[in-house]
Design a protein around this motif. Structure first.
Motif, mmCIF file in Angstrom:
data_model
loop_
_atom_site.group_PDB
_atom_site.id
_atom_site.type_symbol
_atom_site.label_atom_id
_atom_site.label_comp_id
_atom_site.label_asym_id
_atom_site.label_seq_id
_atom_site.Cartn_x
_atom_site.Cartn_y
_atom_site.Cartn_z
ATOM 1 N N HIS A 151 0.814 -1.224 0.000
ATOM 2 C CA HIS A 151 0.000 0.000 0.000
ATOM 3 C C HIS A 151 0.842 1.266 0.000
ATOM 4 C CE1 HIS A 151 -3.311 -2.620 0.388
ATOM 5 N NE2 HIS A 151 -3.231 -2.831 1.691
ATOM 6 N N LEU A 152 1.911 1.308 0.787
ATOM 7 C CA LEU A 152 2.711 2.526 0.833
ATOM 8 C C LEU A 152 3.477 2.728 -0.473
ATOM 9 C CD1 LEU A 152 3.446 4.980 2.464
ATOM 10 C CD2 LEU A 152 5.303 3.692 3.530
ATOM 11 N N ILE A 153 3.939 1.642 -1.092
ATOM 12 C CA ILE A 153 4.565 1.775 -2.409
ATOM 13 C C ILE A 153 3.577 2.374 -3.403
ATOM 14 C CG2 ILE A 153 5.396 0.442 -4.394
ATOM 15 C CD1 ILE A 153 6.878 -1.370 -2.435
ATOM 16 N N ALA A 154 2.338 1.871 -3.406
ATOM 17 C CA ALA A 154 1.332 2.388 -4.329
ATOM 18 C C ALA A 154 1.032 3.862 -4.056
ATOM 19 C CB ALA A 154 0.058 1.557 -4.223
ATOM 20 N N MET A 155 0.883 4.222 -2.790
ATOM 21 C CA MET A 155 0.609 5.619 -2.447
ATOM 22 C C MET A 155 1.746 6.529 -2.891
ATOM 23 S SD MET A 155 -0.934 4.830 1.366
ATOM 24 C CE MET A 155 -0.694 6.503 1.994
ATOM 25 N N SER A 156 2.965 6.109 -2.633
ATOM 26 C CA SER A 156 4.120 6.955 -2.966
ATOM 27 C C SER A 156 4.258 7.149 -4.473
ATOM 28 C CB SER A 156 5.400 6.352 -2.383
ATOM 29 O OG SER A 156 5.786 5.164 -3.058
ATOM 30 N N VAL A 197 8.748 4.991 -3.312
ATOM 31 C CA VAL A 197 9.637 4.198 -2.469
ATOM 32 C C VAL A 197 9.562 2.753 -2.960
ATOM 33 C CG1 VAL A 197 9.428 5.712 -0.470
ATOM 34 C CG2 VAL A 197 7.815 3.812 -0.738
ATOM 35 N N SER A 198 10.488 1.917 -2.477
ATOM 36 C CA SER A 198 10.626 0.575 -3.020
ATOM 37 C C SER A 198 10.839 -0.448 -1.912
ATOM 38 C CB SER A 198 11.820 0.529 -3.980
ATOM 39 O OG SER A 198 13.031 0.728 -3.248
ATOM 40 N N LEU A 199 10.876 -1.713 -2.305
ATOM 41 C CA LEU A 199 11.193 -2.778 -1.352
ATOM 42 C C LEU A 199 12.552 -2.554 -0.706
ATOM 43 C CD1 LEU A 199 10.033 -6.036 -3.193
ATOM 44 C CD2 LEU A 199 8.940 -4.931 -1.244
ATOM 45 N N GLU A 200 13.485 -2.032 -1.471
ATOM 46 C CA GLU A 200 14.822 -1.774 -0.925
ATOM 47 C C GLU A 200 14.758 -0.748 0.205
ATOM 48 O OE1 GLU A 200 14.151 -2.098 -4.176
ATOM 49 O OE2 GLU A 200 15.214 -4.002 -4.365
ATOM 50 N N ASP A 201 13.896 0.251 0.079
ATOM 51 C CA ASP A 201 13.740 1.243 1.148
ATOM 52 C C ASP A 201 13.185 0.591 2.409
ATOM 53 O OD1 ASP A 201 14.560 3.630 -0.310
ATOM 54 O OD2 ASP A 201 12.721 3.386 -1.454
ATOM 55 N N GLY A 249 -7.262 -8.056 -14.170
ATOM 56 C CA GLY A 249 -6.272 -9.039 -14.578
ATOM 57 C C GLY A 249 -5.344 -8.565 -15.667
ATOM 58 N N ARG A 250 -5.771 -7.605 -16.469
ATOM 59 C CA ARG A 250 -4.952 -7.128 -17.579
ATOM 60 C C ARG A 250 -4.100 -5.917 -17.237
ATOM 61 N NH1 ARG A 250 -8.559 -10.283 -19.088
ATOM 62 N NH2 ARG A 250 -8.557 -11.417 -21.065
ATOM 63 N N HIS A 251 -4.409 -5.249 -16.154
ATOM 64 C CA HIS A 251 -3.696 -4.000 -15.875
ATOM 65 C C HIS A 251 -3.039 -3.938 -14.491
ATOM 66 C CE1 HIS A 251 -4.999 -1.997 -19.554
ATOM 67 N NE2 HIS A 251 -6.179 -2.558 -19.362
ATOM 68 N N ILE A 252 -3.129 -5.008 -13.707
ATOM 69 C CA ILE A 252 -2.581 -4.969 -12.355
ATOM 70 C C ILE A 252 -1.064 -5.110 -12.375
ATOM 71 C CG2 ILE A 252 -2.829 -7.470 -11.929
ATOM 72 C CD1 ILE A 252 -3.578 -4.651 -9.407
ATOM 73 N N ARG A 253 -0.391 -4.289 -11.589
ATOM 74 C CA ARG A 253 1.051 -4.401 -11.405
ATOM 75 C C ARG A 253 1.368 -5.514 -10.402
ATOM 76 N NH1 ARG A 253 4.178 -1.483 -15.118
ATOM 77 N NH2 ARG A 253 3.608 0.722 -15.150
ATOM 78 N N GLN A 254 2.621 -5.920 -10.373
ATOM 79 C CA GLN A 254 3.046 -6.935 -9.422
ATOM 80 C C GLN A 254 3.211 -6.340 -8.015
ATOM 81 O OE1 GLN A 254 3.767 -10.619 -10.049
ATOM 82 N NE2 GLN A 254 2.117 -9.783 -11.311
ATOM 83 N N ALA A 255 3.365 -7.217 -7.034
ATOM 84 C CA ALA A 255 3.376 -6.790 -5.637
ATOM 85 C C ALA A 255 4.504 -5.805 -5.334
ATOM 86 C CB ALA A 255 3.480 -8.011 -4.724
ATOM 87 N N ASP A 256 5.668 -6.021 -5.915
ATOM 88 C CA ASP A 256 6.803 -5.145 -5.610
ATOM 89 C C ASP A 256 6.606 -3.740 -6.154
ATOM 90 O OD1 ASP A 256 7.212 -6.613 -8.187
ATOM 91 O OD2 ASP A 256 8.948 -5.284 -8.338
ATOM 92 N N GLU A 257 5.618 -3.569 -7.049
ATOM 93 C CA GLU A 257 5.301 -2.253 -7.601
ATOM 94 C C GLU A 257 4.025 -1.675 -7.001
ATOM 95 O OE1 GLU A 257 6.997 -2.308 -12.070
ATOM 96 O OE2 GLU A 257 5.328 -3.701 -11.731
#
Length: 576
Positions: free
Chosen positions: A280-285, A292-296, A547-555
């Motif tokens: 959720h925070l990745i999506a908001m940012s 922000v990213s998983l690395e952050d 299903g056609r437009h969803i990004r992956q979890a890390d994004e």
């Protein structure tokens, strides 16, 4: 306060001109019984309300919206309530995650299409916080987030119950034959006894806290219990403040920087946050243009300890206790050294100013940095040949012996098969095995909360309390245990998780941030060549689009067409 001219407001385009279209707009407002004195020359404030009869967490919003309106009117604004999809985590199937982006789209378009100058967003139950804020961030007008607040503590035979966490624990006791039906029924009636969100540090409490740390709520708003009179006063304060924000033209673009979202991550780590915070925070940012990213998350996890002693990471306390101990401002003051204190918030002051002098009243509930619940932060991100784009685990809620472990994979392609198998007394499984569930990610199933895979009944009866479980699903923020989640890329798009076979060996090393499928690259390539994608889950409607437009979890699992990089900003609506 420097006050912008009325003519510069969005609503003035609807109401101020002496033309035919504005005649129509004004006459329809008069039709509703309002007089010119109610709205002319005033900011129009949307109150986006996610109340519904099917959302227990927001049942008090029917009254709170009147408190917000009172504040707006007192400050000289014109309030308009705009209902939005409610998203009750407990009621909506297959998962509210499927509809988070729906709420984001609805919020953005509600605000864009109506004569709105500013907004109060009323949410709290898990996906409503990110959904509402994502939409408002994309719209770009001034807004305040109003958190629903946690419910009161649960109670059963004098024992304090925490929603989700204790339900999972006692359900395993019942499955193992150690808890009777009468006790279970009594617990059912005592675990949720007021309006408000889960009172454990689940996704609701996590995201409300993150919203405050990012600067989207009034100071202290996120930890007020829903049933507390302070919550009523805070709601009216939101109404008063949003009118000021409109006159100040304090938009998200003028207020938010990357520092705000880094503060959200630091807060999440110290709280012992839900794993869902990552998505959720990745999506908001990304919506705000400060990704922000998983690395952050992993970097902050290395240096910010868990100091909120709240279940499931903690062992004793709940959100009501957290509030009495000083709440989020007190916890943030304790981690001040990890915050970007210059970051602005909706009250016009910096987060550093807002938390200055906040006190902790119980050092066992909000621990000092010298005595944390867990020395590192709540989450860790592992990578390897099984999860090139990351897999998330909550070490603070995991049995310590599982943090470095190699085990045999026991693989399931769907949840019904898993659910049936774990009740089989003859299932070939040991506590050293790693349960694997796939095709439960964003595209595979909408990413439901299946990631806390049930421990087989056979093992529960042997006394096994935790084991490693790997999936591309999420889990409830109230969950706990050795659950490896959000495996990315997911199996349904051909990620390595799709290639695991029962009997393979998997190595998990949390300190080294590593996960590895113990087969060679040639065998992995052979399996990849033989793999075929599963059929689409949805063939029409919203699910088809998802299903056609969803990004992956890390994004962040946002829709690709809603991100700021997809195309030009949407223009203001024509009103001619």
């Amino acid at each position: 306060m420097t006050k912008r001219p009325y003519e510069s407001l969005r609503s003035a385009r609807w109401f101020a001109p002496d033309d035919f279209r504005s005649f129509g707009h004004r006459s329809r407002v008069l039709q509703m019984g309002y007089s010119y004195a109610d709205w002319m020359g005033k900011p129009v404030i949307a109150i986006v309300n996610t109340w519904s009869d099917a959302n227990q967490c927001h049942s008090h919003f029917k009254q709170r919206v009147e408190d917000v309106k009172r504040g707006v009117l007192q400050a000289g604004g014109f309030p308009l309530e705009l209902p939005a999809i409610s998203l009750s985590e407990s009621m909506v199937k297959p998962t509210t995650m499927l509809y988070r982006n729906f709420l984001a789209m609805e919020t953005e378009e509600l605000l864009r299409s109506h004569p709105i100058d500013g907004a109060v967003l009323m949410g709290g139950c898990d996906k409503t916080t990110p959904g509402l804020t994502m939409g408002a961030l994309s719209m770009g007008i001034p807004f305040i987030y109003l958190p629903a607040g946690p419910m009161l503590r649960g109670n059963w035979k004098g024992k304090v119950l925490g929603s989700g966490s204790d339900a999972f624990k006692y359900w395993d006791e019942r499955r193992a034959g150690r808890l009777g039906e009468q006790a279970w029924v009594e617990m059912e009636a005592g675990i949720a006894r007021s309006h408000g969100t889960c009172m454990t540090m689940g996704t609701a409490a996590t995201m409300m806290g993150i919203a405050e740390a990012v600067g989207l709520t009034l100071p202290g708003a996120s930890s007020i219990p829903a049933a507390d009179a302070n919550h009523i006063r805070m709601s009216a304060d939101c109404g008063r403040r949003i009118v000021e924000m409109v006159w100040e033209d304090l938009t998200p673009a003028k207020m938010l920087t990357r520092a705000n979202f880094e503060n959200g991550i630091a807060c999440a780590m110290a709280m012992g946050c839900s794993t869902n915070a990552v998505i959720h925070l990745i999506a908001m940012s990304r919506r705000a243009g400060h990704a922000v990213s998983l690395e952050d998350f992993d970097a902050f996890s290395r240096r910010v300890p868990v100091i909120a002693n709240i279940r499931p990471s903690g062992d004793a306390y709940l959100m009501e206790d957290f509030f009495y101990a000083g709440g989020l401002p007190a916890m943030l003051e304790r981690i001040r050294g990890h915050l970007r204190t210059e970051a602005l918030t909706v009250n016009g002051r910096s987060i550093g100013e807002n938390i200055e002098g906040a006190e902790v009243y119980d050092d066992d509930v909000i621990r000092p940095l010298s005595n944390p619940i867990y020395a590192e932060g709540a989450l860790a991100v592992l990578r390897g040949n099984l999860a090139p784009d990351g897999v998330v685990i909550k070490p603070s809620a995991c049995a310590p012996h599982l943090l470095k472990h190699t085990g045999r994979a026991l693989v399931f392609d769907d949840y019904p098969s898993l659910k049936k198998a774990v009740e089989d007394p003859d299932l070939d499984v040991t506590g050293d095995d790693i349960l694997v569930l796939r095709n439960a990610g964003p595209r595979g199933a909408g990413m439901p909360e299946w990631g806390m895979l049930p421990i087989p009944t056979k093992l529960l009866k042997q006394g096994v309390k935790d084991m490693l479980r790997l999936s591309d699903a999420r889990m409830s923020g109230t969950s706990y245990g050795g659950c490896l989640l959000h495996c990315s890329p997911e199996a349904a798009v051909g990620g390595p998780l799709a290639l695991v076979q029962t009997g393979d060996r998997i190595t998990v090393d949390v300190p080294a941030r590593r996960i590895h499928l113990e087969i060679d690259d040639e065998e992995l390539a052979r399996r990849k060549a033989a793999w075929t994608p599963p059929p689409p889950r949805y063939e029409r409607g919203y699910g088809w689009m998802f299903g056609r437009h969803i990004r992956q979890a890390d994004e962040g699992c946002d829709f690709d067409f809603l991100e700021t990089s997809f195309g030009k900003p949407v223009p203001e609506p024509d009103i001619f």
